[in-house]
Motif scaffolding. Structure first.
Motif, PDB file in Angstrom:
ATOM      1  N   GLN A  77      -8.746  -7.927  16.150  1.00  0.00           N
ATOM      2  CA  GLN A  77      -7.462  -8.598  15.949  1.00  0.00           C
ATOM      3  C   GLN A  77      -6.458  -7.765  15.149  1.00  0.00           C
ATOM      4  OE1 GLN A  77      -7.683 -13.082  15.550  1.00  0.00           O
ATOM      5  NE2 GLN A  77      -9.636 -12.556  14.595  1.00  0.00           N
ATOM      6  N   GLN A  78      -6.799  -6.504  14.871  1.00  0.00           N
ATOM      7  CA  GLN A  78      -5.912  -5.661  14.061  1.00  0.00           C
ATOM      8  C   GLN A  78      -4.494  -5.614  14.627  1.00  0.00           C
ATOM      9  OE1 GLN A  78      -7.993  -1.905  14.031  1.00  0.00           O
ATOM     10  NE2 GLN A  78      -8.680  -2.188  11.923  1.00  0.00           N
ATOM     11  N   LYS A  79      -4.352  -5.421  15.943  1.00  0.00           N
ATOM     12  CA  LYS A  79      -3.035  -5.266  16.557  1.00  0.00           C
ATOM     13  C   LYS A  79      -2.165  -6.496  16.301  1.00  0.00           C
ATOM     14  CE  LYS A  79      -0.877  -4.044  21.001  1.00  0.00           C
ATOM     15  NZ  LYS A  79      -0.051  -5.259  21.230  1.00  0.00           N
ATOM     16  N   LYS A  80      -2.719  -7.697  16.530  1.00  0.00           N
ATOM     17  CA  LYS A  80      -1.953  -8.921  16.341  1.00  0.00           C
ATOM     18  C   LYS A  80      -1.563  -9.112  14.881  1.00  0.00           C
ATOM     19  CE  LYS A  80      -3.991 -11.486  20.215  1.00  0.00           C
ATOM     20  NZ  LYS A  80      -4.819 -12.665  20.595  1.00  0.00           N
ATOM     21  N   ILE A  81      -2.499  -8.840  13.971  1.00  0.00           N
ATOM     22  CA  ILE A  81      -2.222  -9.000  12.536  1.00  0.00           C
ATOM     23  C   ILE A  81      -1.122  -8.041  12.084  1.00  0.00           C
ATOM     24  CG2 ILE A  81      -3.197  -8.777  10.213  1.00  0.00           C
ATOM     25  CD1 ILE A  81      -5.961  -9.443  11.544  1.00  0.00           C
ATOM     26  N   ILE A  82      -1.269  -6.782  12.487  1.00  0.00           N
ATOM     27  CA  ILE A  82      -0.319  -5.752  12.065  1.00  0.00           C
ATOM     28  C   ILE A  82       1.072  -6.028  12.616  1.00  0.00           C
ATOM     29  CG2 ILE A  82       0.255  -3.298  12.410  1.00  0.00           C
ATOM     30  CD1 ILE A  82      -2.823  -2.780  12.126  1.00  0.00           C
ATOM     31  N   GLU A  83       1.159  -6.419  13.865  1.00  0.00           N
ATOM     32  CA  GLU A  83       2.466  -6.718  14.455  1.00  0.00           C
ATOM     33  C   GLU A  83       3.125  -7.905  13.752  1.00  0.00           C
ATOM     34  OE1 GLU A  83       2.322  -7.130  18.687  1.00  0.00           O
ATOM     35  OE2 GLU A  83       1.556  -5.104  19.005  1.00  0.00           O
ATOM     36  N   LEU A  84       2.320  -8.934  13.408  1.00  0.00           N
ATOM     37  CA  LEU A  84       2.863 -10.100  12.713  1.00  0.00           C
ATOM     38  C   LEU A  84       3.425  -9.717  11.349  1.00  0.00           C
ATOM     39  CD1 LEU A  84       3.197 -13.233  12.419  1.00  0.00           C
ATOM     40  CD2 LEU A  84       0.938 -13.209  11.327  1.00  0.00           C
ATOM     41  N   VAL A  85       2.631  -9.019  10.538  1.00  0.00           N
ATOM     42  CA  VAL A  85       3.055  -8.672   9.175  1.00  0.00           C
ATOM     43  C   VAL A  85       4.183  -7.641   9.204  1.00  0.00           C
ATOM     44  CG1 VAL A  85       2.298  -7.756   6.951  1.00  0.00           C
ATOM     45  CG2 VAL A  85       0.772  -9.239   8.266  1.00  0.00           C
ATOM     46  N   ALA A  86       4.073  -6.652  10.088  1.00  0.00           N
ATOM     47  CA  ALA A  86       5.133  -5.643  10.197  1.00  0.00           C
ATOM     48  C   ALA A  86       6.444  -6.286  10.627  1.00  0.00           C
ATOM     49  CB  ALA A  86       4.735  -4.563  11.189  1.00  0.00           C
ATOM     50  N   GLY A  87       6.356  -7.420  11.361  1.00  0.00           N
ATOM     51  CA  GLY A  87       7.542  -8.136  11.791  1.00  0.00           C
ATOM     52  C   GLY A  87       8.065  -9.124  10.765  1.00  0.00           C
ATOM     53  N   LYS A  93     -10.090  -3.969   7.509  1.00  0.00           N
ATOM     54  CA  LYS A  93      -9.090  -4.844   6.875  1.00  0.00           C
ATOM     55  C   LYS A  93      -7.936  -4.044   6.285  1.00  0.00           C
ATOM     56  CE  LYS A  93     -11.675  -7.085   3.954  1.00  0.00           C
ATOM     57  NZ  LYS A  93     -12.999  -6.550   4.346  1.00  0.00           N
ATOM     58  N   SER A  94      -8.255  -2.896   5.679  1.00  0.00           N
ATOM     59  CA  SER A  94      -7.222  -2.129   4.973  1.00  0.00           C
ATOM     60  C   SER A  94      -6.073  -1.730   5.897  1.00  0.00           C
ATOM     61  CB  SER A  94      -7.829  -0.886   4.328  1.00  0.00           C
ATOM     62  OG  SER A  94      -8.804  -1.237   3.369  1.00  0.00           O
ATOM     63  N   LEU A  95      -6.388  -1.385   7.137  1.00  0.00           N
ATOM     64  CA  LEU A  95      -5.342  -0.986   8.073  1.00  0.00           C
ATOM     65  C   LEU A  95      -4.352  -2.120   8.322  1.00  0.00           C
ATOM     66  CD1 LEU A  95      -7.326   1.002  10.797  1.00  0.00           C
ATOM     67  CD2 LEU A  95      -5.795   1.930   9.063  1.00  0.00           C
ATOM     68  N   CYS A  96      -4.823  -3.362   8.140  1.00  0.00           N
ATOM     69  CA  CYS A  96      -3.973  -4.525   8.420  1.00  0.00           C
ATOM     70  C   CYS A  96      -2.798  -4.637   7.464  1.00  0.00           C
ATOM     71  CB  CYS A  96      -4.804  -5.814   8.392  1.00  0.00           C
ATOM     72  SG  CYS A  96      -6.011  -5.918   9.733  1.00  0.00           S
ATOM     73  N   TYR A  97      -2.886  -3.990   6.288  1.00  0.00           N
ATOM     74  CA  TYR A  97      -1.711  -3.946   5.406  1.00  0.00           C
ATOM     75  C   TYR A  97      -1.171  -2.530   5.231  1.00  0.00           C
ATOM     76  CZ  TYR A  97      -5.137  -2.794   1.685  1.00  0.00           C
ATOM     77  OH  TYR A  97      -6.136  -2.231   0.928  1.00  0.00           O
ATOM     78  N   GLN A  98      -2.027  -1.514   5.407  1.00  0.00           N
ATOM     79  CA  GLN A  98      -1.545  -0.145   5.228  1.00  0.00           C
ATOM     80  C   GLN A  98      -0.541   0.244   6.308  1.00  0.00           C
ATOM     81  OE1 GLN A  98      -5.297   1.920   5.168  1.00  0.00           O
ATOM     82  NE2 GLN A  98      -5.514   1.755   2.937  1.00  0.00           N
ATOM     83  N   ILE A  99      -0.835  -0.095   7.561  1.00  0.00           N
ATOM     84  CA  ILE A  99       0.075   0.277   8.644  1.00  0.00           C
ATOM     85  C   ILE A  99       1.397  -0.495   8.569  1.00  0.00           C
ATOM     86  CG2 ILE A  99       0.400   0.198  11.158  1.00  0.00           C
ATOM     87  CD1 ILE A  99      -2.440   1.201  11.460  1.00  0.00           C
ATOM     88  N   PRO A 100       1.392  -1.826   8.345  1.00  0.00           N
ATOM     89  CA  PRO A 100       2.682  -2.505   8.164  1.00  0.00           C
ATOM     90  C   PRO A 100       3.512  -1.933   7.009  1.00  0.00           C
ATOM     91  CG  PRO A 100       0.976  -4.121   8.583  1.00  0.00           C
ATOM     92  CD  PRO A 100       0.287  -2.798   8.409  1.00  0.00           C
ATOM     93  N   ALA A 101       2.829  -1.489   5.944  1.00  0.00           N
ATOM     94  CA  ALA A 101       3.550  -0.890   4.816  1.00  0.00           C
ATOM     95  C   ALA A 101       4.231   0.410   5.232  1.00  0.00           C
ATOM     96  CB  ALA A 101       2.598  -0.642   3.658  1.00  0.00           C
ATOM     97  N   LEU A 102       3.620   1.156   6.160  1.00  0.00           N
ATOM     98  CA  LEU A 102       4.223   2.398   6.647  1.00  0.00           C
ATOM     99  C   LEU A 102       5.341   2.126   7.651  1.00  0.00           C
ATOM    100  CD1 LEU A 102       0.988   4.561   7.175  1.00  0.00           C
ATOM    101  CD2 LEU A 102       2.608   4.670   5.275  1.00  0.00           C
ATOM    102  N   VAL A 103       5.188   1.057   8.414  1.00  0.00           N
ATOM    103  CA  VAL A 103       6.187   0.715   9.430  1.00  0.00           C
ATOM    104  C   VAL A 103       7.439   0.120   8.803  1.00  0.00           C
ATOM    105  CG1 VAL A 103       6.672  -0.824  11.389  1.00  0.00           C
ATOM    106  CG2 VAL A 103       4.507   0.441  11.291  1.00  0.00           C
ATOM    107  N   ARG A 104       7.242  -0.765   7.809  1.00  0.00           N
ATOM    108  CA  ARG A 104       8.371  -1.451   7.190  1.00  0.00           C
ATOM    109  C   ARG A 104       9.062  -0.572   6.132  1.00  0.00           C
ATOM    110  NH1 ARG A 104       8.951  -6.821   7.712  1.00  0.00           N
ATOM    111  NH2 ARG A 104       9.770  -7.065   5.589  1.00  0.00           N
ATOM    112  N   GLU A 105      10.298  -0.859   5.866  1.00  0.00           N
ATOM    113  CA  GLU A 105      11.037  -0.143   4.826  1.00  0.00           C
ATOM    114  C   GLU A 105      10.601  -0.640   3.453  1.00  0.00           C
ATOM    115  OE1 GLU A 105      15.693   0.573   3.385  1.00  0.00           O
ATOM    116  OE2 GLU A 105      15.243  -0.675   5.134  1.00  0.00           O
ATOM    117  N   GLY A 106      10.407   0.275   2.521  1.00  0.00           N
ATOM    118  CA  GLY A 106      10.035  -0.099   1.162  1.00  0.00           C
ATOM    119  C   GLY A 106       8.577   0.205   0.859  1.00  0.00           C
TER     120      GLY A 106
END
Length: 604
Positions: free
Chosen positions: A24-34, A48-61
């Motif tokens: 479910q990584q893809k769905k989680i990451i897309e939701l949080v990154a959005g 689990k770590s990728l689920c917040y690390q990747i959104p943090a890289l995608v999003r500004e800040g």
């Protein structure tokens, strides 16, 4: 593919070196990154770590990670630095100058990820800092710590509701590997995640073999287990008391097993050194209380052993989940006996908690006893606790060697009658002496050698009767009175059995057999490797160890074993070929690619 999805996939491949998302990584990451909120339940080692690390890289800040693992923050930051991610931490181990420097980077937007302990987050200084920064998200790791009914409650986690109150527009993701339904509800309420989307992955860890053995001589049994199946492997041994930790570590060292101790009563510097050695050296066995291990990132822990009964299935699952994070075959091994049940009951009864808390803890202990005493598949029982249906795994001890059940009604009636006839005033040792017809000073003094039940159980050994007694206690037919010298007492549930209104089936006692040496800890991938490929792995591991020592980081921060095995398998001759290996991102390709290609060429 949306822009968010495309950016997330790019970060996964370019930074982390993985070709595709799992589960479910893809769905989680897309939701949080959005910009959405999420509650994520995902087993240890599932990413689990990728689920917040990747959104943090995608999003500004900057992505702010709240974690109770101060001792591990340095290693987490080092691992991200190896990937080219701008990461830092704020905790009590830093100097004033270091703290000011990191705060300056936060304000300037020069960090991708910032790790903060929950105690630090709640301070006015830290909240003011975050108010001055551009925030990508909040990740609340080990979110089960917020639950007062959970197995690892941390009071400071309750204050994390401040995140939603002060930063309502910043997305939040709460993550844990362990939470039953009650704990999930409390996480949602306390962290104000009522509108968060929930993602519950399978709790199954198929690479872990669960085994529970009859406790005889626990330390000797542990030594035999390590020598037979895990010699030279990294492992964790959990004990209930600090004294037992120290004695067990000393015992293992005396018998040639490289072991370290770890508990909260040790000097902080000594504890930190032990943890550092465990993470950085191969083949160390860490003997510890549950003060050790939460969030341990070491991927190649091949076994977790328990010398004492855990308090709950949640605790057991969390602790055993520290084995086999790399997906290779691993073992969860435990010794268990009647005294464990008595000890845990006493701890609950003697605690200063209110009656409601004691009832909940007793129910959790009952569930743990059910796992120990089940005649069915351990994995089915374990997953069922978390609300997940499954079929027999074929890999736990009960599946490999199914226990034999027998109609124990008459035997249990003999035991219950003996407890009753000694006026429910004596402990297990005396009851079994009467039952088996052993004349002792005590049986003579109390004239118990003249009871009608004296000797009616002489056809069974003491070990057999202790196994029966343990199961009867676990079933709730007998309880132990801690205020009366551990006297055995009948419960109301015993009455229908004594009156022959209820039958009882129990596991037949099996005499422990000395374990033979096996290679069960080897993974299928290792078994499939040719001698030449294994020789390449050995050279890569030696090279990795040198680089790790030079950089003062654990070896797995450079590359995981699975990555080294894949390199050995494909024998890349160019950077393009090497870039196709899972775990080799752009930064690691740039840093280590030439060395690896040279090492492989020299081995041809």
């Amino acid at each position: 593919m949306s822009d968010v999805a495309a950016k997330a996939l790019h970060e996964l491949q370019a930074v982390f070196g993985y070709p595709a998302f799992r589960g479910q990584q893809k769905k989680i990451i897309e939701l949080v990154a959005g910009g959405g909120d999420a509650l994520v339940l995902m087993p240890t080692g599932a990413g689990k770590s990728l689920c917040y690390q990747i959104p943090a890289l995608v999003r500004e800040g900057v992505g702010v990670v709240i974690s109770p693992l101060i001792a591990l923050m340095q290693d987490q930051v080092d691992a991200l630095a190896e990937l080219g991610v701008r990461a830092a931490f704020l905790n009590s181990t830093q100097t004033w100058e270091q703290t000011v420097d990191i705060e300056r980077k936060v304000r300037r937007g020069e960090l991708d990820l910032l790790y903060i302990a929950p105690e630090r987050l709640a301070t006015p200084r830290c909240l003011e800092l975050l108010g001055q920064a551009k925030l990508a998200l909040f990740a609340i790791d080990e979110a089960h710590c917020v639950s007062q009914w959970g197995h690892d409650f941390r009071p400071e986690y309750i204050r994390l509701s401040v995140l939603h109150e002060q930063f309502p527009d910043v997305p939040r993701i709460a993550l844990t590997a362990t939470a039953d339904h009650a704990t999930r509800r409390e996480i949602i309420t306390r962290l104000q995640l009522e509108n968060a989307r929930q993602f519950v992955s399978s709790f199954d860890r198929p690479n872990i073999r669960y085994r529970i053995v009859e406790k005889a001589n626990a330390r000797k049994q542990l030594l035999d287990f390590i020598r037979a199946e895990q010699e030279g492997n990294a492992g964790i041994v959990y004990c209930l008391s600090r004294r037992k930790v120290e004695e067990t570590a000393a015992f293992l060292n005396e018998h040639g097993i490289k072991a370290l101790g770890y508990h909260a009563g040790m000097d902080h510097a000594v504890r930190a050194k032990a943890q550092s050695r465990f993470l950085r050296e191969d083949g160390i066995v860490m003997v510890a209380t549950i003060a050790f291990g939460m969030g341990i990132d070491k991927p190649d822990v091949r076994f977790v052993a328990h010398l004492d009964l855990p308090k709950s299935i949640e605790g057991y699952y969390q602790e055993t989940g520290r084995a086999g994070r790399d997906g290779d075959a691993s073992e969860a091994w435990m010794t268990y006996g009647l005294q464990d049940v008595v000890q845990q009951r006493r701890m609950i009864d003697e605690s200063e908690a209110d009656d409601n808390y004691k009832r909940i803890q007793s129910a959790k202990l009952d569930a743990m006893l059910g796992l120990c005493e089940t005649a069915g598949c351990r994995r089915v029982h374990l997953l069922q606790y978390f609300g997940e249906a499954s079929s027999p795994c074929g890999n736990c001890d009960n599946c490999i060697t199914p226990p034999v059940l027998f109609d124990a009604t008459v035997d249990v009636q003999k035991l219950l009658s003996t407890i009753y006839r000694v006026d429910q005033r004596f402990g297990a040792g005396h009851v079994l002496d009467v039952l088996r017809g052993h004349v002792t000073d005590k049986t003579s003094q109390w004239r118990h050698d003249q009871l009608s039940t004296f000797g009616v159980g002489g056809d069974r050994s003491e070990a057999e009767w202790r196994a029966i007694l343990r199961q009867v206690v676990a079933m709730g037919l007998v309880t132990v009175d801690h205020d009366a010298y551990s006297a055995l007492k009948l419960t109301d549930a015993a009455k229908p059995v004594l009156r022959s209104q209820q039958q009882v089936s129990l596991r037949r006692y099996e005499k422990p057999v000395k374990q033979k040496r096996t290679s069960s800890s080897r993974s299928k991938e290792q078994d499939d490797m040719s001698p030449e490929q294994q020789a390449t792995v050995d050279r890569l591991r030696a090279w990795r160890a040198e680089r790790a020592r030079a950089q003062s980081v654990p070896a797995y921060v450079i590359f995981h074993d699975a990555t080294l095995r894949e390199i050995a398998r494909i024998q890349p001759t160019s950077l393009v070929e090497l870039s196709g290996v899972a775990g080799v991102g752009e930064k690691k390709l740039e840093t280590y690619g030439a060395d690896i290609l040279t090492l492989i060429a020299e081995g041809e």
